[in-house]
Design an enzyme around this catalytic site. Sequence first.
Site, PDB file in Angstrom:
ATOM      1  N   ARG A 167      -0.661   3.255  -5.829  1.00 39.51           N
ATOM      2  CA  ARG A 167       0.145   2.035  -5.932  1.00 39.51           C
ATOM      3  C   ARG A 167       1.141   2.168  -7.075  1.00 39.51           C
ATOM      4  O   ARG A 167       0.933   2.941  -8.019  1.00 39.51           O
ATOM      5  CB  ARG A 167      -0.754   0.821  -6.180  1.00 39.51           C
ATOM      6  N   LYS A 191      -7.372  -1.401  -8.438  1.00 39.81           N
ATOM      7  CA  LYS A 191      -7.654  -2.831  -8.511  1.00 39.81           C
ATOM      8  C   LYS A 191      -9.052  -3.063  -9.060  1.00 39.81           C
ATOM      9  O   LYS A 191      -9.982  -2.330  -8.750  1.00 39.81           O
ATOM     10  CB  LYS A 191      -7.528  -3.456  -7.122  1.00 39.81           C
ATOM     11  N   HIS A 270       5.632   0.942  -2.157  1.00 40.53           N
ATOM     12  CA  HIS A 270       4.490   0.812  -1.256  1.00 40.53           C
ATOM     13  C   HIS A 270       4.748   1.496   0.088  1.00 40.53           C
ATOM     14  O   HIS A 270       3.801   1.889   0.787  1.00 40.53           O
ATOM     15  CB  HIS A 270       4.144  -0.668  -1.047  1.00 40.53           C
ATOM     16  N   ARG A 273       3.282   4.824  -0.084  1.00 42.58           N
ATOM     17  CA  ARG A 273       1.820   4.751   0.036  1.00 42.58           C
ATOM     18  C   ARG A 273       1.424   4.631   1.517  1.00 42.58           C
ATOM     19  O   ARG A 273       0.493   5.291   1.982  1.00 42.58           O
ATOM     20  CB  ARG A 273       1.311   3.564  -0.783  1.00 42.58           C
ATOM     21  N   HIS A 296      -9.099   1.776  -1.045  1.00 44.75           N
ATOM     22  CA  HIS A 296      -9.350   0.545  -0.300  1.00 44.75           C
ATOM     23  C   HIS A 296     -10.829   0.179  -0.385  1.00 44.75           C
ATOM     24  O   HIS A 296     -11.697   1.019  -0.158  1.00 44.75           O
ATOM     25  CB  HIS A 296      -8.983   0.720   1.187  1.00 44.75           C
ATOM     26  N   TYR A 305      -3.694   1.657   9.496  1.00 47.63           N
ATOM     27  CA  TYR A 305      -2.884   2.842   9.738  1.00 47.63           C
ATOM     28  C   TYR A 305      -3.084   3.375  11.148  1.00 47.63           C
ATOM     29  O   TYR A 305      -2.204   4.037  11.691  1.00 47.63           O
ATOM     30  CB  TYR A 305      -3.204   3.924   8.697  1.00 47.63           C
TER      31      TYR A 305
END
Length: 325
Positions: A167, A191, A270, A273, A296, A305
């Site tokens: 990110r 995150k 992004h 990414r 994730h 995806y």
Amino acid sequence: MHNDLTGRNFSWLAEQFLAMLANERGASEHTVRAYAREVRSFAAYLQETMGEGAGVAGVEHLHIRAYLGLLYERGLTKASAARALAAVRSWFKWLAKEGKVQQNPALLVSTPKLPKHLPRVPSVEEVNRVLNSLDDKGSAKEDKQDAVAWPERDRVILELLYGCGIRNSELVGLDMGSVKWRDDAVLVRGKGKKERLVPLGDEAAAALRGYLPLREAKLLAAGKGALVYEGPLVMNLRMRGDCRLTTRSVGRIVKAIALSRGLAADVHPHTLRHAFGTHMLEEGADLRAIQEMLGHERLSTTQRYTQLTVGQVQRVYDETHPRAK
């Protein structure tokens, strides 16, 4: 149960929740800012509509639905309303846990149905063309005042975003110690401050080796030698402050490079990414491996995806099969 919590305490309870979010959960600054905006807005709405004598225990799902209706009247999109509802849900989940309310009324409010929007991902050939062109010394400016670009650094930015799938916030958060040369990997803090090791590809490693001597020279010239071995990896051009580049500057750099190389105007960090995940899946990578590299929490996020690649397969079919024309 604290039924004596009156209307004037809506904002107080909101601040208590936001303090918990920032201190205990390790949420990112971006998340805390977004939740703060939504929760404070809803607290003010409750204060105004329910009056001084109302307690938080009296909040029902109808209040939340009415608030969402107000957001729509103000012209907010379904995506914005969904974000507001997510913040309110988290707030009332915490209130229930703290014994301030018996149950979470926001659970009775359905999330606005969002249109399935999958970002357009540049092809492998398009991304390679852009990355290979950065050897030409033509790059992007950090802002209008920057008279000189830094192509070696800008190549590192794109190689790490695409080569590691990280990110924007993770990129600017990298320090010199984040690059684990012996492991051919980068230690990324994602995150919730969760750390993960992401493989460092040959091209990204080569870009770093071309950039690091110039980084050191600029720091020494600016009298900031202490940052050579332990400072931020990706630095701003003018050596301002702690020399760390901002996510906003990264966004400008990526967009400017993309536009100058003929990519779509909506390309941003992004996008690279997304391209990382999509291209790896197209080449046969395992979905769980991609999930691990992207950081994730849920596999369902990574599974988006597969929708991207299914769309591309459909397009190829439509364009090439005799019976599809």
